[in-house]
Design an enzyme around this catalytic site. Structure first.
Site, short mmCIF file in Angstrom:
data_model
loop_
_atom_site.label_atom_id
_atom_site.label_comp_id
_atom_site.label_asym_id
_atom_site.label_seq_id
_atom_site.Cartn_x
_atom_site.Cartn_y
_atom_site.Cartn_z
CE LYS A 56 -4.38 -1.53 0.58
NZ LYS A 56 -5.54 -1.08 -0.19
CB SER A 81 -8.89 -2.32 7.83
OG SER A 81 -8.14 -2.91 6.79
CD GLN A 86 0.75 0.00 9.51
OE1 GLN A 86 1.86 -0.14 10.01
NE2 GLN A 86 0.03 -1.02 9.10
N GLY A 183 -10.25 -4.38 -2.31
CA GLY A 183 -10.96 -3.39 -3.10
C GLY A 183 -10.57 -3.40 -4.56
N GLY A 184 -9.43 -4.04 -4.86
CA GLY A 184 -9.04 -4.22 -6.25
C GLY A 184 -7.90 -3.37 -6.74
N GLY A 185 -7.31 -2.51 -5.88
CA GLY A 185 -6.22 -1.66 -6.34
C GLY A 185 -5.00 -2.44 -6.79
CD GLU A 207 -13.48 -11.43 -3.81
OE1 GLU A 207 -13.84 -10.26 -3.56
OE2 GLU A 207 -14.23 -12.28 -4.33
N GLY A 211 -15.96 -13.55 1.90
CA GLY A 211 -16.08 -12.20 1.36
C GLY A 211 -15.86 -12.18 -0.14
CG ASP A 213 -16.67 -8.00 -2.47
OD1 ASP A 213 -16.20 -7.09 -3.17
OD2 ASP A 213 -16.02 -8.53 -1.55
CB SER A 307 -0.80 -8.11 -0.22
OG SER A 307 -1.40 -8.82 0.86
#
Length: 322
Positions: A56, A81, A86, A183-185, A207, A211, A213, A307
């Site tokens: 991230k 979350s 961070q 979220g798909g980034g 996923e 969850g 989705d 990740s």
């Protein structure tokens, strides 16, 4: 969001140049045990060794580096979350930008502590009864801050795409790429890099089964929203993929797979015991899915993106003892 356009691989390449002095070029590791188990060549791109312990940081830094002087002075707000929280906090500290982070009350304590240590102000909320998007939007409007969401922003997506770009540049073309999906980034950015640098590579988003989705959205051809999933993969505890990430995923990804929480724990144990790495549950999604398909992957070259590695020590011990 109306004025934002979908990023391209050119944006990923520009992001790589923009952020290179700030980010770690993370290692690509292999395991003889995994290669023998799969009968294939498996390459792990280890973003658990990135600054703040997760991919991230790339997207956050890419976004903040494009702020105007007025935006820098006013500050940034985001919701997350943990890992994006961070990342925005550290990026804003490096660049001298005030930051407010909207975090769920039950976010991992280690992630919340690190966010505070980087100097960001935290606004807590109940993820099961309150909307973090609404809270973030209200804070931005009230204080004149720029809102940088955790995944649904072109600069964030482009920054995350540099993970796969580095992987392909180091190991060459691959037959399969497994990427975790929240979220798909990361998946959207990785897909942009894969289609440019390894066009024949099959791309799978992964996923938690509780969850799914993204999988439902992929099958239906439109974004499906679910209740907050109760899974140990806290980085994937989201209700839907993004409005910008979904069309990129739709166009470039081959399928969305799911795995059980128990499989994530098994992968965490493997990484700890055999590769001497701390990997958070969300970071195990890709490996868990690849393991389930290993009989189809014989003789292939496989990339798996880890990740992140941010997990509370008490929880980590609990997982490894399960």
């Amino acid at each position: 969001m109306k004025n934002l356009t979908l990023p391209t691989y050119e944006d990923v390449a520009a992001a790589a140049e923009r952020i290179k002095e700030f980010v770690n070029k993370t290692p690509v590791l292999t395991s003889r045990t995994v290669n023998n188990e799969f009968g294939a060549e498996v390459f792990f791109k280890c973003e658990n060794f990135q600054r703040v312990g997760a991919f991230k940081f790339r997207g956050a830094m890419n976004a903040l580096l494009q702020f105007s002087e007025a935006q820098k002075k006013a500050g940034v707000v985001t919701f997350s979350s943990g890992n994006h929280a961070q990342s925005i906090a550290l990026s804003s500290k490096i660049l001298g930008i005030p930051a407010i982070i909207v975090m769920p009350q039950d976010a991992p304590a280690a992630k919340m502590a690190a966010t505070r240590e980087y100097g960001a102000a935290i606004v807590e909320y109940d993820r099961y009864t309150e909307s973090r998007e609404q809270i973030g939007k209200e804070i931005a409007e009230k204080n004149g801050l720029t809102l940088i969401p955790s995944y649904d922003h072109p600069h964030v997506i482009a920054g995350q795409g540099t993970v796969a770009k580095e992987l392909f540049e180091e190991v060459g073309e691959l037959d399969y790429l497994f990427v975790c999906l929240g979220g798909g980034g990361l998946l959207a950015g990785s897909a942009l890099s894969a289609r440019q640098l390894s066009p024949n590579c099959k791309i799978y988003g992964v996923e938690p089964a509780l969850g799914n989705d993204g999988q439902m959205s992929f099958r239906k051809g439109e974004i499906v929203q679910i209740d907050i999933p109760k899974t140990i993969a806290d980085g994937a505890q989201l209700q839907s993929v993004g409005k910008l990430t979904f069309p990129i995923i739709q166009k470039n990804v081959d399928d969305i797979l799911t795995v059980e929480d128990e499989e994530l724990i098994s992968c965490m144990k493997f990484f700890a015991e055999r590769m001497k790495m701390v990997v958070e549950p969300t970071g195990c999604l890709g490996f868990a899915a690849a393991r389930n398909l290993k009989h189809e992957l014989k003789g292939k070259r496989i990339g798996i993106i880890i990740s992140g590695g941010n997990v509370d020590i008490s929880k980590y011990v609990e997982f490894l003892s399960a």
